[in-house]
Design an enzyme around this catalytic site. Structure first.
Site, PDB file in Angstrom:
ATOM      1  N   ASP A 171      21.477  42.614 -66.491  1.00  0.00           N
ATOM      2  CA  ASP A 171      22.381  42.075 -65.475  1.00  0.00           C
ATOM      3  C   ASP A 171      23.774  42.647 -65.673  1.00  0.00           C
ATOM      4  O   ASP A 171      24.490  42.235 -66.592  1.00  0.00           O
ATOM      5  CB  ASP A 171      22.429  40.546 -65.560  1.00  0.00           C
ATOM      6  CG  ASP A 171      23.533  39.955 -64.688  1.00  0.00           C
ATOM      7  OD1 ASP A 171      23.806  40.534 -63.617  1.00  0.00           O
ATOM      8  OD2 ASP A 171      24.105  38.919 -65.077  1.00  0.00           O
ATOM      9  N   SER A 181      20.397  27.136 -56.591  1.00  0.00           N
ATOM     10  CA  SER A 181      19.671  27.501 -57.814  1.00  0.00           C
ATOM     11  C   SER A 181      18.708  26.431 -58.306  1.00  0.00           C
ATOM     12  O   SER A 181      18.007  26.648 -59.302  1.00  0.00           O
ATOM     13  CB  SER A 181      20.675  27.824 -58.920  1.00  0.00           C
ATOM     14  OG  SER A 181      21.447  28.956 -58.578  1.00  0.00           O
TER      15      SER A 181
END
Length: 631
Positions: free
Chosen positions: A351, A327
């Site tokens: 999400d 990430s």
């Protein structure tokens, strides 16, 4: 009837004797004239030639190797020194049966068989005729005395005083400064035979190798008169060698030690850069090694232990280690998405804990399986939301992703003076077609968007990409040398183009998201940010070492220690006026925010705080509000 008796012919005998005397006299005169002619030819006609040969037998030209330049850190702390040492040399042409001489050396000095093999290897290496070859370094007084007493048994062997490279900081700078070693046959063919006459060592790795020409200097020479045994009687003429240039590095030994202390013996790498100048402030690859044995010749057993160690102390993780960035590339992905107009700071994605491609059942899960609900760019960065970046990667496509990531230095060498650097890999459709002869699949684009899949980066590349975020796209290549001989080391003639965005405000939008990673109420590394005396912009990352099957959960107890996830963290600080950018990689550390982030903060503290633990005056600015900003 008996044969008649022959009477002696005196006249015939006289003629025979006279003819023999004439022939002998003529031969004597001829040989005398031939000898006189030869003497005339040698002493008159070839006078200059033979007088030169005689003079050469008496007078020799000896090379004077230059003193190698010193290496210092940015504050003048000595890193690479030259230390006086007595070495044992052997001239093979004068030793006769040199193998027998080696056996005598082993016997006299009471050495082991490994030393015998090492000595023979050094003798057999490429060298110039009649050049003394050092076979043993750093002789003790007792060893020197033994050689002197047994000199009659050691033809061609001498004890010589010389300067030998020494690294007082030992393992602290082994991977950045490197070390020197004996010149091998391949190197000997490429080197200037005159300038390296009398020199037995050359830079092998790191700064020692990259700046070999500047560190080596210029050879000198002296004309000496010798006796029949080759012993020097007097010096007739001398031209002094020119010492190599001293190098001051950008590294700071205190920050280097602080970074090593922060890793606390774990395997990993740390790089700290000044985003305003490209100077490498700290460069740590752990575990490390002591480079000193490599200078004089490391034993086979000691080298085998280093080479075969599972922890790979000889491996430079900073420059050659290839790891999925995880990430930590999400800020760069966000910049690409904003600049391409795919998203805005207020764009929201829902999400549920996973992402699915249209008409596909496979779920690409978020690290938070329960989902974060509606997520905008700022929250996606501070929470490291995978679903948001799956969606962004799908909309962007691998080709545009490849183009933007290469602008940040991924998939290419970024350093100015680190020849060992590996380019890494930023995959593309063309790359996969060429490498595997397969098409690119949409799912590969998704995992590439969160720094997984084929993508491979070095810690140095992550540090440079973070420095570009701090400098808002201003490209300056990382470099280790601050000055060489008092001058600027290298002018970058191939500087990459700066990253120019259509709207500069996008830098601030992503930068604020990185700040909220540490200072936001939902930031993944807020515990680290809460203890800081300054604002930090950062991003955590956790990179898989082995894949997990669909639907399974990561269970550290069922995974071997060396198969656990790598922990990564990148950061720059102070966020409002960056003075340092850091990349941390802890092998098998599992948690970027829980393991790598505290390491990064210790490195930042080592540069930004004074000895009393207070923020240095030059970094004290008006602090931003710590209230999390949402867009």
């Amino acid at each position: 009837m008996p044969p008649p008796i022959r009477l002696k012919d005196h006249e015939r005998d006289t003629r025979l004797i006279r003819s023999r005397m004439l022939f002998g006299g003529a031969a004597l005169i001829f040989l005398t004239m031939l000898l006189m002619f030869r003497m005339y030819y040698l002493q008159v006609v070839q006078f200059e030639h033979h007088s030169t040969l005689a003079e050469n037998n008496r007078i020799h030209v000896q090379s004077l190797p230059p003193t190698r330049g010193m290496i210092y850190d940015r504050n003048g702390v000595l890193i690479a020194d030259n230390r006086a040492s007595f070495s044992l040399t052997l001239t093979r042409e004068r030793a006769g049966d040199w193998e027998q001489v080696l056996d005598s050396i082993i016997e006299i000095l009471e050495l082991d068989t490994d030393s015998r093999e090492l000595f023979e290897k050094r003798i057999r290496q490429g060298r110039r005729p009649f050049e003394p070859v050092p076979v043993m370094f750093e002789l003790s007084e007792a060893q020197i005395a033994r050689v002197a007493v047994n000199q009659f048994r050691l033809p061609g062997v001498e004890v010589a005083a010389s300067l030998v490279r020494y690294y007082p900081q030992k393992e602290h700078f082994a991977h950045s400064v490197g070390y020197v070693g004996r010149i091998n046959e391949t190197e000997l063919k490429k080197l200037d035979p005159i300038n390296y006459s009398g020199t037995h060592h050359i830079g092998k790795t790191g700064i020692e190798r990259f700046y070999e020409e500047q560190l080596h200097g210029q050879v000198g020479y002296e004309e000496v008169e010798t006796n029949a045994r080759g012993r020097v009687l007097r010096v007739l003429n001398r031209v002094e060698p020119i010492s190599g240039q001293d190098i001051y590095l950008t590294l700071d030994i205190k920050l280097q030690e602080a970074a090593e202390l922060a890793l606390d013996g774990r395997r990993g790498a740390i790089v700290a850069l000044d985003p305003n100048s490209g100077e490498v402030l700290a460069m740590v690859s752990q575990p490390s090694f002591d480079p000193n044995p490599f200078v004089t010749g490391i034993s086979f057993k000691a080298y085998g232990l280093l080479r075969d160690s599972l922890d790979q102390p000889l491996f430079n993780r900073v420059l050659r280690g290839l790891y999925p960035p995880g990430s930590t590339i999400k800020p760069m992905m966000a910049i690409a998405g904003l600049d391409l107009g795919i998203v805005t700071p207020s764009t929201r994605v829902f999400d549920p804990g996973f992402f699915q491609l249209p008409n596909h059942k496979h779920r690409y899960r978020n690290w938070n399986r329960y989902g974060d609900g509606w997520v905008n760019l700022d929250l996606a960065l501070s929470r490291s939301n995978d679903t948001y970046f799956y969606d962004l990667a799908h909309k962007m496509g691998v080709d545009r992703m490849h183009d933007y990531m290469t602008r940040f230095g991924f998939g290419q060498r970024v350093a100015l003076d680190m020849f060992e650097e590996t380019a890494g890999l930023m995959p593309s459709k063309d790359w996969k077609r060429s490498r595997y002869r397969q098409p690119w699949y949409p799912g590969e684009t998704l995992i590439l968007g969160i720094g997984q899949g084929y993508m491979q980066t070095t810690p140095l590349q992550l540090a440079q990409a973070t420095a570009l975020m701090a400098s808002k796209g201003k490209w300056i290549r990382p470099h280790l040398a601050r000055s060489v001989g008092g001058l600027q080391p290298i002018i970058d003639a191939d500087m990459p183009a700066d990253i120019v965005l259509r709207d500069d405000k996008n830098w601030d939008a992503v930068g604020m998201g990185m700040e909220n990673v540490l200072h936001g109420t939902r930031g993944t590394a807020r515990k680290v940010g809460d203890s800081a005396l300054y604002r930090i912009a950062g991003k955590s990352g956790t990179a898989q070492v082995v894949a997990i099957k669909q639907g399974e959960r990561y269970n550290r107890d069922k995974v071997q220690e060396r198969h656990r996830d790598h922990a990564l963290f990148v950061a720059y600080a102070p966020a409002e006026n960056p003075a340092i950018a850091v990349a941390v990689m802890v092998e098998n550390g599992e948690s970027g925010s829980g393991v790598a982030a505290p390491v990064a903060k210790q490195v930042l503290d080592g540069w930004l705080l004074d000895d009393e633990g207070e923020l240095k005056v030059e970094y004290q600015t008006t602090e931003r509000s710590t209230t999390e900003v949402r867009r």
